[in-house]
Design an enzyme around this catalytic site. Sequence first.
Site, PDB file in Angstrom:
ATOM      1  N   HIS A 127       3.067  11.334   4.356  1.00 20.12           N
ATOM      2  CA  HIS A 127       2.232  10.826   3.260  1.00 20.12           C
ATOM      3  C   HIS A 127       0.823  11.408   3.353  1.00 20.12           C
ATOM      4  O   HIS A 127       0.155  11.246   4.382  1.00 20.12           O
ATOM      5  CB  HIS A 127       2.147   9.305   3.286  1.00 20.12           C
ATOM      6  CG  HIS A 127       1.167   8.765   2.291  1.00 20.12           C
ATOM      7  ND1 HIS A 127       1.404   8.807   0.938  1.00 20.12           N
ATOM      8  CD2 HIS A 127      -0.071   8.219   2.447  1.00 20.12           C
ATOM      9  CE1 HIS A 127       0.352   8.294   0.309  1.00 20.12           C
ATOM     10  NE2 HIS A 127      -0.544   7.939   1.203  1.00 20.12           N
ATOM     11  N   PHE A 184       1.805   5.810   5.878  1.00 20.49           N
ATOM     12  CA  PHE A 184       0.754   5.001   6.496  1.00 20.49           C
ATOM     13  C   PHE A 184       0.279   3.947   5.513  1.00 20.49           C
ATOM     14  O   PHE A 184       0.004   4.243   4.350  1.00 20.49           O
ATOM     15  CB  PHE A 184      -0.412   5.901   6.915  1.00 20.49           C
ATOM     16  CG  PHE A 184       0.038   7.132   7.659  1.00 20.49           C
ATOM     17  CD1 PHE A 184       0.458   7.036   8.978  1.00 20.49           C
ATOM     18  CD2 PHE A 184       0.085   8.361   7.029  1.00 20.49           C
ATOM     19  CE1 PHE A 184       0.901   8.155   9.662  1.00 20.49           C
ATOM     20  CE2 PHE A 184       0.516   9.485   7.702  1.00 20.49           C
ATOM     21  CZ  PHE A 184       0.940   9.392   9.022  1.00 20.49           C
ATOM     22  N   GLY A 234       0.786  -1.220   0.000  1.00 17.68           N
ATOM     23  CA  GLY A 234       0.000   0.000   0.000  1.00 17.68           C
ATOM     24  C   GLY A 234       0.816   1.267   0.000  1.00 17.68           C
ATOM     25  O   GLY A 234       1.959   1.321  -0.482  1.00 17.68           O
ATOM     26  N   CYS A 235       0.219   2.313   0.579  1.00 16.19           N
ATOM     27  CA  CYS A 235       0.810   3.650   0.528  1.00 16.19           C
ATOM     28  C   CYS A 235       2.142   3.739   1.253  1.00 16.19           C
ATOM     29  O   CYS A 235       2.937   4.648   0.994  1.00 16.19           O
ATOM     30  CB  CYS A 235      -0.158   4.668   1.130  1.00 16.19           C
ATOM     31  SG  CYS A 235      -1.732   4.805   0.245  1.00 16.19           S
ATOM     32  N   ALA A 236       2.417   2.828   2.172  1.00 19.20           N
ATOM     33  CA  ALA A 236       3.638   2.901   2.979  1.00 19.20           C
ATOM     34  C   ALA A 236       4.830   2.217   2.333  1.00 19.20           C
ATOM     35  O   ALA A 236       5.928   2.251   2.877  1.00 19.20           O
ATOM     36  CB  ALA A 236       3.384   2.282   4.352  1.00 19.20           C
TER      37      ALA A 236
END
Length: 370
Positions: free
Chosen positions: A286, A349, A150-152
């Site tokens: 983020h 995150f 994901g975003c992390a």
Amino acid sequence: MTTRILAIGTAVPRARLLQPSTRDFFAAQPGVSRLTARLIGAAFDSSAIDTRYSVIGGFGEGENLFTEDGATLRAPSTGERNLLYRQEAPVLSSAAAREALDRSGYAADEVTHVVTASCTGFFAPGPDYLLVRQLGLPTTVERTHIGFMGCAAAFPALRAAARICDAQPGSVVLVVCTELCSLHIRSSSDPEQIVASAVFGDGAGAAIVASAPPRREASLEVGAFSTALTSEGEEDMDWTIGDHGFEMRLTANVPRIIGREIAGVVNAVLDAGSDPRTEVDAWAVHPGGRSVLDRVQDGVGLPDVAMAYSRSVLRDYGNMSSATILFILQRILGDAALPDGARILGLCFGPGLTVETVRLLRRTAPRVPA
């Protein structure tokens, strides 16, 4: 030899989405009720996003790959969406990587390792393999792919690169994060899907990480990484593979959880007893969404200027998942107003809810002659 991020490159698709016209496109889809239209308007208008970019084309501005008449959004199968990922992800990956190499002063044949990250599509041999072919990297380059974090994911990718450089001095690692989030959009009355349609965009970020001398004027010295799991959130941010694309769940609890626990995470990674407002000179956070940035700022007690890099990237590009933080670090790296030795804290995150961090120092001049 200190491990450094020597340069960062970024790339986005040609199609530029204007938030108002994209909002109106989704609100005008068949079957959208008055309540759903209001939810769409609220999600788009409160997003703090002006523009995003998409590989499938524009919305409300003529035909795109997911419409036949320019007005009605189709529901392609997951296979059809992933085929577009296979076609388009390598294009953005190589564009960002070429820019990073050009900015670093290092040649393609000096790269020793490739680390890629993505959560919006899969194929094999994947983007890591194609980068070797497209950029003319040595065929002996060691490759690692980090998927579905994901975003992390950018920070685990940079962490892997740093570990390689620490273990094998002289290594030059190409890190590339590429996400085509728009491939998974859909018309929906589900508030979580509406938010996803309002905030996600497409982009690629690349970094050259090396335990070798810098050849350009600025670099980021890589310090300590950390990972933390929040006390809850496993069911508030997750992804699954559905029949009509990847299905993301991003509930309203995510900003609240982050806001409640972020101060504890930040205090744990800084020196004991230090004040985040004076210990950190630049913040790379983020932008999962405007409310996430708001909660981080309030939770840590930061001034508005601390969120400036993150809010500007959110405004200009939206949330590009793992690639987004590299766009933010690129702005920090290129900010001549930051002094030598400026202290940077990065926060990302991911699903779970996971918080990834890294500490960096901005250096403004090469340590040895180029």
